[in-house]
Design an enzyme around this catalytic site. Structure first.
Site, PDB file in Angstrom:
ATOM      1  CG  HIS A   1       4.531  -9.945  -0.234  1.00 50.03           C
ATOM      2  ND1 HIS A   1       3.477 -10.486   0.427  1.00 50.03           N
ATOM      3  CD2 HIS A   1       5.591 -10.826  -0.124  1.00 50.03           C
ATOM      4  CE1 HIS A   1       4.283 -10.521   1.232  1.00 50.03           C
ATOM      5  NE2 HIS A   1       4.687 -11.578   0.642  1.00 50.03           N
TER       6      HIS A   1
ATOM      7  CB  CYS B   1       4.734  -4.130 -20.115  1.00 47.71           C
ATOM      8  SG  CYS B   1       6.011  -4.281 -20.935  1.00 47.71           S
TER       9      CYS B   1
ATOM     10  CB  SER C   1      -0.981 -13.582  10.019  1.00 42.68           C
ATOM     11  OG  SER C   1      -1.110 -13.722   8.545  1.00 42.68           O
TER      12      SER C   1
ATOM     13  CB  CYS D   1       3.183  -1.993 -22.713  1.00 37.36           C
ATOM     14  SG  CYS D   1       4.775  -1.574 -23.030  1.00 37.36           S
TER      15      CYS D   1
ATOM     16  CG  ASP E   1      -0.391   0.192   2.311  1.00 42.98           C
ATOM     17  OD1 ASP E   1       1.009  -0.076   2.436  1.00 42.98           O
ATOM     18  OD2 ASP E   1      -1.155  -0.940   3.382  1.00 42.98           O
TER      19      ASP E   1
END
Ligand code: NAD
Length: 263
Positions: free
Chosen positions: A128, A136, A203, A161, A111
């Site tokens: 991540h 692309c 977690s 793209c 985020d």
């Protein structure tokens, strides 16, 4: 008692003491640090795990319908994501960095809220990926989330793209995809040199992120978990604070007397 093992829950005073004695703190964060900014986690009680499981990379590349669904969801959700603001937990970690206590943040989040809170982007490892960049697939050409949002809002349903015509994707890791090696190497290096890993709002069931505390511990670091729910590592770490990230981390900053986390 968890799985037959006694987990020692602690109060904030012990957390403050551990942090005060640490020289190089590294934070490992997950979706839980951003729930207080209004972004749902995956596996918490209100998580989206059950309802909106993202496609695998194979599905996404080969299936136009999967992409159209992805971009339709993104067209609606990205403006909301862009409007989200860092909360007290993010701001506290930024304050720790400004005070010279925090070496960096390893985050599983996509985020961008650690950078928005003021952490140096060079010290935030996004394991991540990030939702704020679009790439692309064939050639890795990069575009900002805002540029692609404008194309979606202009009516494109499966944007490609503009340079090579390739399929576009978010720069976030999909299921079944390995993590980018530079980010993982950086995260491992930080885990090896920290003397205190502060694990917040995760977690700890997604590998390899969940292995990083073990790497840190093997290299002599103390570990503390701040999480609303039990995790599989609770009985292996030095401290567990079962509570909210925002109030716990701002109390930590107050306790260390390093200034108000709100800039
Ligand atoms: P997770 O959803 O598996 O676990 C979140 C944990 O945080 C839960 O144990 C929950 O009890 C706890 N939690 C929730 N709110 C909290 C709060 N305010 N204070 C303290 N604890 C709180 O998250 P994960 O371990 O990061 O794994 C989820 C994966 O999903 C990650 O790989 C991440 O990339 C992705 N994801 C990211 C975002 C984001 O960028 N904000 C949001 C959802 C999912």
């Amino acid at each position: 008692m968890q799985n037959g093992v006694v987990v020692k829950l602690t109060d904030q005073e012990e957390l403050i003491e551990l942090a005060a004695n640490a020289g190089r703190i590294v934070a490992l964060t997950g979706a839980g640090i951003s729930t207080e900014s209004g972004i749902p986690d995956y596996r918490g009680p209100n998580g989206v795990w059950a309802t909106q499981k993202p496609p695998t990379l194979g599905d996404y590349e080969s299936n136009e319908e999967a992409r159209i669904n992805f971009w339709r969801f993104r067209r609606e959700s990205y403006p909301i994501m862009l409007a989200r603001q860092p909360n007290k937990g993010h701001l506290a970690l930024a304050a720790l960095e400004r005070a010279g206590k925090l070496l960096g943040v390893i985050t599983q989040n996509i985020d961008g809220l650690h950078q928005k809170a003021g952490n140096d982007p060079g010290r935030v490892v996004e394991l991540h990926g990030t939702t704020h960049e679009i790439r692309c697939i064939p050639n890795g050409h990069r575009f900002s989330g805002i540029d692609i949002q404008a194309r979606l809002e202009a009516g494109e349903v499966d944007p490609h793209c503009v340079i090579c015509g390739g399929v576009l994707r978010s720069a976030t890791i999909l299921f079944g995809e390995p993590l980018p090696k530079p980010a993982l190497d950086h995260a491992v290096a930080m885990s090896q040199i920290t003397d205190f890993m502060l694990i917040v709002g995760t977690s700890l069931v997604v590998n390899p992120a969940a292995q990083l505390p073990i790497v840190a511990q093997r290299n002599g670091a103390k570990l503390a978990i701040v999480n609303r729910e039990p995790t599989p590592l609770d009985d292996k770490v030095d401290l567990v604070v079962r509570g909210d990230a925002g109030s716990t981390l701002s109390a930590l900053v107050d306790g260390l007397a390093i200034g108000n986390p709100v800039p």
